[in-house]
Design a protein around this motif. Structure first.
Motif, PDB file in Angstrom:
ATOM      1  N   VAL A  86     -12.765 -34.911   9.623  1.00  0.00           N
ATOM      2  CA  VAL A  86     -12.803 -34.242   8.552  1.00  0.00           C
ATOM      3  C   VAL A  86     -14.060 -34.250   7.764  1.00  0.00           C
ATOM      4  O   VAL A  86     -14.646 -33.266   7.132  1.00  0.00           O
ATOM      5  CB  VAL A  86     -11.483 -34.362   7.715  1.00  0.00           C
ATOM      6  CG1 VAL A  86     -10.276 -34.048   8.653  1.00  0.00           C
ATOM      7  CG2 VAL A  86     -11.525 -35.728   7.112  1.00  0.00           C
ATOM      8  N   ARG A  87     -14.581 -35.554   7.435  1.00  0.00           N
ATOM      9  CA  ARG A  87     -15.651 -35.462   6.709  1.00  0.00           C
ATOM     10  C   ARG A  87     -16.843 -34.635   7.313  1.00  0.00           C
ATOM     11  O   ARG A  87     -17.664 -34.131   6.647  1.00  0.00           O
ATOM     12  CB  ARG A  87     -16.272 -36.875   6.627  1.00  0.00           C
ATOM     13  CG  ARG A  87     -17.605 -37.332   5.735  1.00  0.00           C
ATOM     14  CD  ARG A  87     -17.441 -38.249   4.665  1.00  0.00           C
ATOM     15  NE  ARG A  87     -18.703 -38.226   3.948  1.00  0.00           N
ATOM     16  CZ  ARG A  87     -19.409 -39.171   3.768  1.00  0.00           C
ATOM     17  NH1 ARG A  87     -18.880 -40.363   4.008  1.00  0.00           N
ATOM     18  NH2 ARG A  87     -20.513 -39.224   2.988  1.00  0.00           N
ATOM     19  N   GLY A  88     -17.031 -34.756   8.667  1.00  0.00           N
ATOM     20  CA  GLY A  88     -18.087 -34.166   9.423  1.00  0.00           C
ATOM     21  C   GLY A  88     -17.945 -32.499   9.197  1.00  0.00           C
ATOM     22  O   GLY A  88     -19.014 -31.680   8.962  1.00  0.00           O
ATOM     23  N   PHE A  96     -12.445 -24.032   7.187  1.00  0.00           N
ATOM     24  CA  PHE A  96     -10.862 -24.365   7.403  1.00  0.00           C
ATOM     25  C   PHE A  96     -10.992 -25.696   8.015  1.00  0.00           C
ATOM     26  O   PHE A  96     -11.692 -26.002   8.809  1.00  0.00           O
ATOM     27  CB  PHE A  96     -10.069 -23.534   8.289  1.00  0.00           C
ATOM     28  CG  PHE A  96      -8.876 -24.165   8.405  1.00  0.00           C
ATOM     29  CD1 PHE A  96      -7.651 -24.007   7.355  1.00  0.00           C
ATOM     30  CD2 PHE A  96      -8.506 -24.866   9.814  1.00  0.00           C
ATOM     31  CE1 PHE A  96      -6.505 -24.642   7.672  1.00  0.00           C
ATOM     32  CE2 PHE A  96      -7.257 -25.331   9.993  1.00  0.00           C
ATOM     33  CZ  PHE A  96      -6.344 -25.319   8.939  1.00  0.00           C
ATOM     34  N   ILE A  97     -10.628 -26.689   7.319  1.00  0.00           N
ATOM     35  CA  ILE A  97     -10.588 -28.078   7.792  1.00  0.00           C
ATOM     36  C   ILE A  97      -9.035 -28.532   7.959  1.00  0.00           C
ATOM     37  O   ILE A  97      -8.227 -28.618   6.679  1.00  0.00           O
ATOM     38  CB  ILE A  97     -11.230 -29.281   6.794  1.00  0.00           C
ATOM     39  CG1 ILE A  97     -12.664 -28.724   6.613  1.00  0.00           C
ATOM     40  CG2 ILE A  97     -11.119 -30.666   7.252  1.00  0.00           C
ATOM     41  CD1 ILE A  97     -13.426 -29.481   5.429  1.00  0.00           C
ATOM     42  N   TRP A 162     -13.977 -36.046  -1.958  1.00  0.00           N
ATOM     43  CA  TRP A 162     -14.840 -36.168  -0.710  1.00  0.00           C
ATOM     44  C   TRP A 162     -15.462 -37.320  -0.898  1.00  0.00           C
ATOM     45  O   TRP A 162     -15.887 -38.328   0.060  1.00  0.00           O
ATOM     46  CB  TRP A 162     -15.741 -34.965  -0.588  1.00  0.00           C
ATOM     47  CG  TRP A 162     -15.005 -33.891   0.049  1.00  0.00           C
ATOM     48  CD1 TRP A 162     -14.797 -32.497  -0.516  1.00  0.00           C
ATOM     49  CD2 TRP A 162     -14.283 -33.710   1.342  1.00  0.00           C
ATOM     50  NE1 TRP A 162     -13.986 -31.882   0.146  1.00  0.00           N
ATOM     51  CE2 TRP A 162     -13.802 -32.738   1.339  1.00  0.00           C
ATOM     52  CE3 TRP A 162     -14.585 -34.733   2.366  1.00  0.00           C
ATOM     53  CZ2 TRP A 162     -13.031 -32.072   2.501  1.00  0.00           C
ATOM     54  CZ3 TRP A 162     -13.663 -34.306   3.699  1.00  0.00           C
ATOM     55  CH2 TRP A 162     -12.945 -33.033   3.869  1.00  0.00           C
ATOM     56  N   GLU A 163     -16.051 -37.703  -2.193  1.00  0.00           N
ATOM     57  CA  GLU A 163     -16.628 -39.276  -2.342  1.00  0.00           C
ATOM     58  C   GLU A 163     -15.864 -40.169  -1.930  1.00  0.00           C
ATOM     59  O   GLU A 163     -16.161 -41.426  -1.317  1.00  0.00           O
ATOM     60  CB  GLU A 163     -17.120 -39.303  -3.912  1.00  0.00           C
ATOM     61  CG  GLU A 163     -17.729 -40.829  -3.981  1.00  0.00           C
ATOM     62  CD  GLU A 163     -18.274 -40.742  -5.381  1.00  0.00           C
ATOM     63  OE1 GLU A 163     -18.217 -41.719  -5.942  1.00  0.00           O
ATOM     64  OE2 GLU A 163     -18.809 -39.699  -5.953  1.00  0.00           O
ATOM     65  N   GLY A 164     -14.408 -40.189  -2.255  1.00  0.00           N
ATOM     66  CA  GLY A 164     -13.264 -41.075  -1.878  1.00  0.00           C
ATOM     67  C   GLY A 164     -13.275 -41.065  -0.506  1.00  0.00           C
ATOM     68  O   GLY A 164     -12.936 -42.252   0.156  1.00  0.00           O
ATOM     69  N   ILE A 165     -13.258 -40.129   0.439  1.00  0.00           N
ATOM     70  CA  ILE A 165     -12.993 -40.186   1.815  1.00  0.00           C
ATOM     71  C   ILE A 165     -14.572 -41.004   2.200  1.00  0.00           C
ATOM     72  O   ILE A 165     -14.452 -41.679   3.185  1.00  0.00           O
ATOM     73  CB  ILE A 165     -13.203 -38.890   2.458  1.00  0.00           C
ATOM     74  CG1 ILE A 165     -12.088 -38.200   2.223  1.00  0.00           C
ATOM     75  CG2 ILE A 165     -13.581 -38.515   3.837  1.00  0.00           C
ATOM     76  CD1 ILE A 165     -10.712 -38.396   3.080  1.00  0.00           C
TER      77      ILE A 165
END
Length: 192
Positions: A86-88, A96-97, A162-165
């Motif tokens: 998902v990050r990629g 869409f993710i 996203w930073e948390g990911i």
């Protein structure tokens, strides 16, 4: 005849070493200096390993290896792979993710029990909590969340999520490193 001469020379050499050792022991007993140890005449031909060996498991390590071997490795690897995916997709600006795999892997990881090592468990739970909070925030902010956010609950911004990911991936790497330090052998290549 040559073999006998060779054997005689070897026996004479061994006798000389024994005599020197005995003389050293007698003389050491006579001196005022502390006795020195006899010379080491034992030679080992066992080769030393050139690569680091797997650490010997400790009591904690044995319990961790058991957790890891009975499904823990799959929980870790699956969560790493789905979170990286998902990050990629986000980094490639996907429209869409799909978070279905992350959600499934997160639920399985939480159901997988605790890692019986405080350091590994701390990093593991930190990763799980960060992934949970980040995916919830991303879905809420996008309007795709199926769950209602309780009134008064603050939801991270999408950038913070996203930073948390990213931080969760660091926690997963720390978990994996600790498990390997405790003797768990890597399985697969979840990092790519």
């Amino acid at each position: 005849m040559r073999a006998r001469a060779h054997v005689r020379r070897l026996l004479a050499a061994m006798a000389a070493v024994t005599a020197v050792t005995a003389a050293t022991t007698v003389l050491a007993g006579c001196s005022a200096e502390p006795a020195s140890s006899a010379p080491n005449t034992h030679v080992s031909f066992k080769p030393q390993p050139s690569t680091p060996t797997t650490p010997e498991p400790t009591r904690t390590g044995s319990a961790v290896i058991q957790w890891y071997g009975t499904g823990g490795v799959d929980l870790l690897n699956n969560l790493i792979a789905s979170t990286r995916s998902v990050r990629g997709q986000h980094e490639q600006h996907a429209v869409f993710i799909d978070f279905a795999h992350v959600s499934t892997d997160l639920k399985a990881a939480r159901a997988g029990g605790s890692i019986p090592d405080a350091e590994a468990q701390k990093a593991w739970w930190s990763a799980l909590d960060r992934i949970d909070a980040a995916t919830t925030a991303i879905l809420v902010r996008s309007g795709l969340s199926l769950q209602e956010v309780p009134v008064g609950t603050t939801v991270q911004s999408e950038d913070e999520a996203w930073e948390g990911i990213g931080l969760a991936l660091t926690d997963l790497k720390d978990t994996e490193t600790r498990l390997h330090d405790l003797g768990c052998l890597p399985k697969g290549k979840p990092w790519g």
